[in-house]
Motif scaffolding. Structure first.
Motif, PDB file in Angstrom:
ATOM      1  N   ILE A  21      15.220  -7.482   3.968  1.00  0.00           N
ATOM      2  CA  ILE A  21      13.857  -6.993   4.211  1.00  0.00           C
ATOM      3  C   ILE A  21      13.700  -5.537   3.798  1.00  0.00           C
ATOM      4  CG2 ILE A  21      12.076  -6.654   5.976  1.00  0.00           C
ATOM      5  CD1 ILE A  21      13.116  -9.060   7.439  1.00  0.00           C
ATOM      6  N   GLY A  22      14.737  -4.742   3.960  1.00  0.00           N
ATOM      7  CA  GLY A  22      14.709  -3.379   3.448  1.00  0.00           C
ATOM      8  C   GLY A  22      14.368  -2.297   4.449  1.00  0.00           C
ATOM      9  N   VAL A  23      14.477  -2.580   5.756  1.00  0.00           N
ATOM     10  CA  VAL A  23      14.216  -1.529   6.744  1.00  0.00           C
ATOM     11  C   VAL A  23      15.476  -0.726   7.004  1.00  0.00           C
ATOM     12  CG1 VAL A  23      12.344  -2.829   7.797  1.00  0.00           C
ATOM     13  CG2 VAL A  23      14.654  -3.092   8.688  1.00  0.00           C
ATOM     14  N   LYS A  24      15.306   0.523   7.391  1.00  0.00           N
ATOM     15  CA  LYS A  24      16.453   1.426   7.518  1.00  0.00           C
ATOM     16  C   LYS A  24      16.583   2.056   8.902  1.00  0.00           C
ATOM     17  CE  LYS A  24      17.307   0.803   3.159  1.00  0.00           C
ATOM     18  NZ  LYS A  24      18.414  -0.089   2.765  1.00  0.00           N
ATOM     19  N   ASN A  25      15.564   1.914   9.746  1.00  0.00           N
ATOM     20  CA  ASN A  25      15.559   2.616  11.036  1.00  0.00           C
ATOM     21  C   ASN A  25      15.596   1.665  12.221  1.00  0.00           C
ATOM     22  OD1 ASN A  25      15.262   5.266   9.813  1.00  0.00           O
ATOM     23  ND2 ASN A  25      13.179   4.645   9.320  1.00  0.00           N
ATOM     24  N   THR A  26      16.216   0.515  12.024  1.00  0.00           N
ATOM     25  CA  THR A  26      16.259  -0.512  13.062  1.00  0.00           C
ATOM     26  C   THR A  26      17.695  -0.917  13.349  1.00  0.00           C
ATOM     27  OG1 THR A  26      14.079  -1.410  12.498  1.00  0.00           O
ATOM     28  CG2 THR A  26      15.606  -2.906  13.603  1.00  0.00           C
ATOM     29  N   HIS A  42      19.368  -0.716  21.075  1.00  0.00           N
ATOM     30  CA  HIS A  42      18.415  -1.690  20.536  1.00  0.00           C
ATOM     31  C   HIS A  42      17.101  -0.954  20.283  1.00  0.00           C
ATOM     32  CE1 HIS A  42      17.080  -5.950  20.093  1.00  0.00           C
ATOM     33  NE2 HIS A  42      15.896  -5.415  20.350  1.00  0.00           N
ATOM     34  N   TYR A  43      16.846  -0.625  19.023  1.00  0.00           N
ATOM     35  CA  TYR A  43      15.682   0.205  18.711  1.00  0.00           C
ATOM     36  C   TYR A  43      15.131  -0.140  17.333  1.00  0.00           C
ATOM     37  CZ  TYR A  43      19.353   2.725  16.192  1.00  0.00           C
ATOM     38  OH  TYR A  43      20.409   3.033  15.363  1.00  0.00           O
ATOM     39  N   THR A  44      13.912   0.332  17.088  1.00  0.00           N
ATOM     40  CA  THR A  44      13.260   0.163  15.793  1.00  0.00           C
ATOM     41  C   THR A  44      12.151   1.200  15.699  1.00  0.00           C
ATOM     42  OG1 THR A  44      12.195  -1.446  14.311  1.00  0.00           O
ATOM     43  CG2 THR A  44      11.621  -1.579  16.644  1.00  0.00           C
ATOM     44  N   THR A  45      11.224   1.025  14.752  1.00  0.00           N
ATOM     45  CA  THR A  45      10.063   1.902  14.609  1.00  0.00           C
ATOM     46  C   THR A  45       8.825   1.035  14.382  1.00  0.00           C
ATOM     47  OG1 THR A  45      10.185   2.091  12.197  1.00  0.00           O
ATOM     48  CG2 THR A  45      11.516   3.644  13.485  1.00  0.00           C
ATOM     49  N   ALA A  46       7.661   1.629  14.557  1.00  0.00           N
ATOM     50  CA  ALA A  46       6.423   0.890  14.289  1.00  0.00           C
ATOM     51  C   ALA A  46       6.352   0.470  12.822  1.00  0.00           C
ATOM     52  CB  ALA A  46       5.211   1.752  14.658  1.00  0.00           C
ATOM     53  N   MET A  47       6.792   1.357  11.923  1.00  0.00           N
ATOM     54  CA  MET A  47       6.752   1.020  10.500  1.00  0.00           C
ATOM     55  C   MET A  47       7.707  -0.112  10.167  1.00  0.00           C
ATOM     56  SD  MET A  47       5.315   1.455   7.647  1.00  0.00           S
ATOM     57  CE  MET A  47       4.333   2.879   8.086  1.00  0.00           C
ATOM     58  N   ASP A  48       8.927  -0.047  10.679  1.00  0.00           N
ATOM     59  CA  ASP A  48       9.890  -1.115  10.405  1.00  0.00           C
ATOM     60  C   ASP A  48       9.391  -2.460  10.927  1.00  0.00           C
ATOM     61  OD1 ASP A  48      11.567   0.633   9.157  1.00  0.00           O
ATOM     62  OD2 ASP A  48      13.289   0.305  10.475  1.00  0.00           O
ATOM     63  N   LEU A  49       8.833  -2.470  12.125  1.00  0.00           N
ATOM     64  CA  LEU A  49       8.323  -3.729  12.681  1.00  0.00           C
ATOM     65  C   LEU A  49       7.167  -4.278  11.852  1.00  0.00           C
ATOM     66  CD1 LEU A  49       8.398  -3.240  16.554  1.00  0.00           C
ATOM     67  CD2 LEU A  49       9.644  -4.951  15.219  1.00  0.00           C
ATOM     68  N   ALA A  50       6.328  -3.408  11.339  1.00  0.00           N
ATOM     69  CA  ALA A  50       5.227  -3.861  10.493  1.00  0.00           C
ATOM     70  C   ALA A  50       5.753  -4.443   9.183  1.00  0.00           C
ATOM     71  CB  ALA A  50       4.259  -2.714  10.221  1.00  0.00           C
ATOM     72  N   ILE A  51       6.780  -3.818   8.626  1.00  0.00           N
ATOM     73  CA  ILE A  51       7.396  -4.322   7.397  1.00  0.00           C
ATOM     74  C   ILE A  51       8.039  -5.683   7.653  1.00  0.00           C
ATOM     75  CG2 ILE A  51       9.210  -3.921   5.685  1.00  0.00           C
ATOM     76  CD1 ILE A  51       8.756  -0.902   6.155  1.00  0.00           C
TER      77      ILE A  51
END
Length: 388
Positions: A148-153, A166-175
């Protein structure tokens, strides 16, 4: 409130050529969002329409299950039968009340996990796909980064129960949600409002927990959604919409009140509908930079502001779609079109050029003429003698 410039790569439909898309957003207009972080993306083009603290590390709660679902759909056999473990049954929070040893099709567990947010179903899925929650966590993190290409999760479990790692970002979740929505099985389950559940110990009608999708907080065009809450994450929400012209994905994180996350989501969708539209770039369009030509590999859909867009291409063929204020909405990598080199045909040879020497040719030609002249004279002389 400071907005972030966002830069990311997203993979498009598996049935279409891969496009490297980079997008960033910094709007002039401040939305009065109550959620601590938010991201609004075009579901189809991945353009970032609005962002607030979108790269800030946060706890997702049950929005984790979006990633678990698409990972299981991509990696698993939906018709395979899952045998529920004691570990899955012991999970806290919302459940579909599985029994140890119960055998359930994988797709049904994904439905129970997304529609009713079943924590027990999520663990049963993870153990079925990878053998254990630990191995699942290792594999899904690699999947999120490489596929998928996310880097902050970083996910430590399949259901979103609190863990400091266990974490992520709003941008990563949207991607992640955008990627998942391109899968028809996921999109169908994500948009399911109710489902008859026949389990070993629980027979009931499941209803989505998402109040906009359910219709309790009506908003036109809602196509899917997932709710989340744990004490540490507060209220979280992921929602997709289709307004007839534009499909959008909104993620809001850390709202104090349940109502706030729905109000913020509606505000984001209103903003997107009012300001953005689709346009197209044709495969034959040429973008010139100095003496280089760049072209798209195929017809492209882009997102632009309704009051106009500016298209700029850098020396490497990176096309930026900007608004009139110079803010970048979307970036697409174009392909360098190599110039066609015309080959010079060899000059047609003539008798002059094929001769080894002009002088030799001249002398040879003169000799032939001389011989012919002598022959004529000789023949004429013989005729004259006979006449005598």
């Amino acid at each position: 409130m400071k907005k972030l410039l966002i830069l990311f790569f997203v993979i498009y439909l598996s049935s279409t050529p891969k496009i490297d898309v980079l997008a960033q957003s910094s709007q002039d207009q401040e939305l009065q969002l109550k959620s601590e972080a938010a991201a609004l993306l075009d579901t189809e083009t991945n353009a970032v329409l609005y962002a607030k603290n979108a790269d800030q590390r946060m706890y997702p709660a049950s929005l984790t299950k979006i990633a678990t679902a698409i990972y299981a759909i991509d990696k698993g056999d939906l018709d395979s039968i899952v045998q529920v473990s004691a570990n899955a049954v012991r999970q806290d929070g919302t459940r579909v009340y599985l029994e140890e040893g119960e055998q359930v099709p994988l797709k049904k567990l994904i439905q129970g996990m997304l529609i009713n947010s079943g924590n027990d179903a999520a663990v049963a899925i993870a153990e079925h796909i990878d053998g254990s929650v630990e191995k699942f966590s290792e594999n899904i993190n690699q999947y999120l980064q490489t596929v998928i290409g996310v880097k902050n999760t970083h996910f430590a479990n399949p259901n979103g129960l609190f863990d400091e790692n266990h974490y992520t970002t709003a941008m990563d979740l949207a991607i992640i949600t955008n990627y998942a929505m391109k899968n028809p099985v996921f999109a169908e389950i994500f948009g399911t409002k109710e489902l008859q559940w026949q389990g070993q110990s629980w027979q009931t009608q499941l209803y989505t927990h998402h109040l906009m999708l359910k219709g309790e907080l009506p908003y036109p065009g809602i196509t899917g959604g997932k709710t989340g809450y744990v004490t540490e994450s507060k209220q979280t929400l992921a929602t997709t919409v289709d307004n007839g012209n534009l499909k959008m994905t909104a993620v809001v994180l850390k709202s104090d009140l349940k109502k706030d996350k729905y109000d913020d989501t509606a505000m984001l969708f209103d903003y997107g509908t009012a300001h953005f539209q689709h346009a197209s770039i044709k495969q034959g369009d040429i973008f010139k930079v100095d003496d280089k030509d760049f072209v798209p590999d195929h017809d492209l859909m882009i997102t632009e502001e309704k009051d106009g867009a500016v298209k700029k291409v850098d020396e490497n063929g990176l096309l930026s779609i900007e608004n009139k204020s110079g803010q970048v909405l979307q970036q697409v990598q174009l392909t360098y079109k190599k110039p066609i080199v015309k080959k010079e045909l060899p000059k047609k040879q003539t008798k002059e050029s094929s001769s080894s020497s002009p002088l030799v040719y001249s002398a040879g030609g003169f000799g032939l003429i001389l011989i012919a002249f002598i022959a004529i004279l000789f023949g004429a002389g013989r005729k004259f003698n006979r006449n005598l």
